[in-house]
Design an enzyme around this catalytic site. Structure first.
Site, PDB file in Angstrom:
ATOM      1  N   ASP A 111      11.217  -6.675  -7.499  1.00  0.00           N
ATOM      2  CA  ASP A 111      11.485  -8.050  -7.065  1.00  0.00           C
ATOM      3  C   ASP A 111      11.106  -9.056  -8.157  1.00  0.00           C
ATOM      4  O   ASP A 111      11.644 -10.144  -8.225  1.00  0.00           O
ATOM      5  CB  ASP A 111      10.781  -8.346  -5.735  1.00  0.00           C
ATOM      6  CG  ASP A 111       9.284  -8.093  -5.769  1.00  0.00           C
ATOM      7  OD1 ASP A 111       8.780  -7.463  -6.734  1.00  0.00           O
ATOM      8  OD2 ASP A 111       8.595  -8.525  -4.827  1.00  0.00           O
ATOM      9  N   GLU A 140       9.837   0.767  -0.491  1.00  0.00           N
ATOM     10  CA  GLU A 140       9.082  -0.130  -1.363  1.00  0.00           C
ATOM     11  C   GLU A 140       7.763   0.487  -1.826  1.00  0.00           C
ATOM     12  O   GLU A 140       6.936   0.882  -0.998  1.00  0.00           O
ATOM     13  CB  GLU A 140       8.759  -1.455  -0.649  1.00  0.00           C
ATOM     14  CG  GLU A 140       8.089  -2.426  -1.611  1.00  0.00           C
ATOM     15  CD  GLU A 140       7.354  -3.597  -0.956  1.00  0.00           C
ATOM     16  OE1 GLU A 140       7.240  -4.643  -1.612  1.00  0.00           O
ATOM     17  OE2 GLU A 140       6.883  -3.467   0.181  1.00  0.00           O
ATOM     18  N   ASP A 188       7.430  -3.377  -6.065  1.00  0.00           N
ATOM     19  CA  ASP A 188       7.028  -4.792  -5.989  1.00  0.00           C
ATOM     20  C   ASP A 188       6.133  -5.104  -7.181  1.00  0.00           C
ATOM     21  O   ASP A 188       5.134  -4.420  -7.414  1.00  0.00           O
ATOM     22  CB  ASP A 188       6.303  -5.081  -4.671  1.00  0.00           C
ATOM     23  CG  ASP A 188       6.264  -6.579  -4.378  1.00  0.00           C
ATOM     24  OD1 ASP A 188       5.817  -7.345  -5.249  1.00  0.00           O
ATOM     25  OD2 ASP A 188       6.676  -6.970  -3.275  1.00  0.00           O
ATOM     26  N   ASP A 244       2.336  -4.489  -7.231  1.00  0.00           N
ATOM     27  CA  ASP A 244       2.066  -5.925  -7.245  1.00  0.00           C
ATOM     28  C   ASP A 244       0.603  -6.232  -6.915  1.00  0.00           C
ATOM     29  O   ASP A 244      -0.042  -7.012  -7.605  1.00  0.00           O
ATOM     30  CB  ASP A 244       2.984  -6.583  -6.219  1.00  0.00           C
ATOM     31  CG  ASP A 244       2.728  -8.063  -6.061  1.00  0.00           C
ATOM     32  OD1 ASP A 244       3.075  -8.818  -6.986  1.00  0.00           O
ATOM     33  OD2 ASP A 244       2.180  -8.475  -5.020  1.00  0.00           O
ATOM     34  N   SER A 279       7.607 -13.201  -3.636  1.00  0.00           N
ATOM     35  CA  SER A 279       8.139 -11.942  -3.099  1.00  0.00           C
ATOM     36  C   SER A 279       9.074 -12.164  -1.922  1.00  0.00           C
ATOM     37  O   SER A 279      10.025 -11.405  -1.732  1.00  0.00           O
ATOM     38  CB  SER A 279       7.003 -11.025  -2.650  1.00  0.00           C
ATOM     39  OG  SER A 279       6.322 -10.522  -3.752  1.00  0.00           O
ATOM     40  N   THR A 337       8.487  -7.970   1.522  1.00  0.00           N
ATOM     41  CA  THR A 337       9.670  -7.191   1.129  1.00  0.00           C
ATOM     42  C   THR A 337      10.354  -6.526   2.320  1.00  0.00           C
ATOM     43  O   THR A 337      11.538  -6.795   2.556  1.00  0.00           O
ATOM     44  CB  THR A 337       9.306  -6.163   0.032  1.00  0.00           C
ATOM     45  OG1 THR A 337       8.701  -6.867  -1.056  1.00  0.00           O
ATOM     46  CG2 THR A 337      10.531  -5.412  -0.454  1.00  0.00           C
TER      47      THR A 337
END
Ligand SMILES: [Zn+2]
Length: 509
Positions: A337, A290, A38, A295, A88, A141
């Site tokens: 993403d 993930e 992410d 992120d 996201s 996610t």
């Protein structure tokens, strides 16, 4: 005659070889492992690759690079419905359902219609399914792979949807706060007592009395809450496991080093365990893993923390690759993403190197600092996330100065520390002075300000505290991996996987 006979034999052989070699629908990629970083634009990938080479040797390769060398690489557009930049939730909906949608929407198209997910398709085909994230299982996610809801913030409802459908075989993440009755504490729940204090305790976020943990058990789930309990599953390996290892998201990887024991399993350990459970199904499986906090720390402009998150994800890539080596009917797809932050390692005018007398007799001089190995040595010395340093300073500049100096390679004056913590009277948060409209999460601002003070020491600069348009990499290996070459769109990814299984996406639920 001879010729006729041989052509009949030839035709027969051709026919036979067609039957023999044409893969049955879906026979190629029986198993699919989709890894998502992410916020992992090409910049964090480059950061991790350069770190590894400069620190460990120019011949050293990350799993990320091994996957790239073995497989196929594409460049992927991430725009959402009607806009250039993605959120996201919409990005995850694109990756799960093959449809563009509006920001914050999970599992529905732009008109609000619930869409089928790649997880649904896997279930219909009799495959097992698993989702892993080091954020919360209710976070954007993972949620897009099982939930259908108008806003990503409705995490209690998302948790309810997870348990109501009750068909995922593996769900490993954080977010226990959304699964227990109102007024209860995660650490007091009989099935979640294993969550360590440093892993993250906390009260329920629910507004009702539902005990989703109890409901999950009645649907056949085994519950695990820490690394030890996860390992204890070894003997029986049940078919359905819900692992909730923290009240909210996992602590940042940099804050989970040996000096802060947490009991939270690593992403690679979770991946290993999930594969043990999922591989029992002869029909195969779909697993999404993930690395969700690249992120989070990029929103806080914390480069060393980004590095730690990247290296953690890289270990999980290694586990997936080892599995695929012994199970060649496994397709691995690694992507992101979107990019977060617009990280730059750049040359600057800060402390250019001294002139150098060359063997030729000439003197080489430079006006600029192009970032030597020393920047990575400084990053390696950071032992806490900026967020934890700021939190542990409790708003006191002298404490922050000490936190930074004890846990990183840079020093801070008390004036600088006061500047980082100074609150904007209007917003209640410290304010970044540049592009403040792009620092939308006020509580990230002190971290972004520390990031700016670190910047010249590590040759790093950040564009923003939000997501950027930068296309992301797709790296795929295994059956039909070549379909992920070239310029792709994020909706192509589940469409290619579904196509492998003889099904079309997008499709209404
Ligand atoms: Zn994201």
């Amino acid at each position: 005659m001879e010729r006729k006979k041989s052509s009949v034999v030839c035709l027969f052989l051709m026919f036979f070889s067609l039957i023999w070699f044409s893969p049955a629908q879906g026979a190629g990629a029986k198993n699919v492992i989709l890894l998502i970083g992410d916020g992992m634009g090409p910049e964090p990938e480059g950061l991790a690759i350069y770190y590894n080479r400069f620190m460990n040797g120019m011949d050293k390769r990350l799993n990320l690079e091994r996957l790239m060398a073995a497989g196929n690489t594409g460049y992927c557009l991430t725009y959402q419905y009607g806009t250039v930049v993605t959120d996201s939730a919409s990005a995850a909906t694109a990756l799960a359902s093959g449809v563009k949608t509006r920001d914050a929407i999970i599992g529905k198209d732009h008109d609000g219609r619930p869409m089928k997910t790649i997880t649904d398709i896997a279930r219909q085909l009799g495959k097992s399914t698993g989702l892993i994230s080091n954020t919360r299982i209710t976070h954007a996610t993972p949620a897009a792979f099982y939930a259908h809801i108008i806003h990503r913030d409705m995490e209690n409802e998302i948790a309810s949807q997870l348990i109501e459908r009750g068909d995922l075989n593996v769900a490993f993440s954080g977010g226990a706060q959304h699964f227990i009755p109102v007024g209860r504490k995660v650490e007091e729940h009989p099935d979640l007592k294993g969550i360590g204090e440093n892993a993250g305790w906390g009260g329920s976020k629910r507004k009702d009395n539902r005990d989703l943990i109890g409901e999950a058990k009645s649907k056949g789930y085994a519950i695990v809450a820490n690394d030890r309990e996860l390992s204890a599953l070894e003997a029986k390996n049940p078919d359905k496991v819900l692992g909730l290892f923290s009240a909210s998201g996992f602590p940042s990887v940099i804050d989970r080093q040996p000096h802060h024991q947490t009991g939270v399993p690593t992403l690679s350990r979770l991946t290993e365990k999930a594969l043990e459970i999922l591989k029992k199904n002869p029909q195969g499986f779909f697993l999404m893993v993930e690395g969700g906090q690249v992120d989070w720390v990029a929103h806080g402009n914390d480069v060393a923390s980004v590095l730690h998150e990247m290296l953690e994800l890289d270990q999980a890539i290694g586990v997936a690759m080892a599995f695929a080596e012994s199970n060649p009917d496994t397709l691995i797809v690694l992507t992101a993403d979107h990019d977060t932050g617009g990280l730059a390692i750049a040359y600057s005018s800060h402390q250019p190197p001294a002139p150098l007398k060359l063997p030729s007799g000439e003197t080489w001089k430079t006006k600029y600092n192009f970032a030597e190995k020393g920047i990575f040595e400084k990053m390696a010395k950071q032992r806490k996330s900026f967020q934890k340093m700021v939190m542990d300073s409790k708003g006191n500049p002298a404490n922050l100065k000490r936190e930074v100096e004890e846990n990183s390679a840079i020093s801070l004056t008390e004036e600088q520390a006061a500047y980082v913590l100074a609150k904007d009277p209007k917003t209640g948060y410290p304010a970044t002075k540049d592009y403040s409209e792009f620092s939308v999460y006020g509580n990230n601002s002190p971290m972004a300000l520390v990031g700016r003070l670190f910047g010249k020491e590590t040759n790093t600069a950040w564009a923003v505290g939000t997501h950027t348009h930068t296309p992301v990499m797709v790296i795929a290996n295994g059956p039909s991996g070549e379909k992920f070459r070239g310029l792709l769109d994020n909706v192509d990814i589940p469409q290619i996987i579904a196509g492998e299984w003889g099904v079309t996406l997008p499709a209404p639920k």
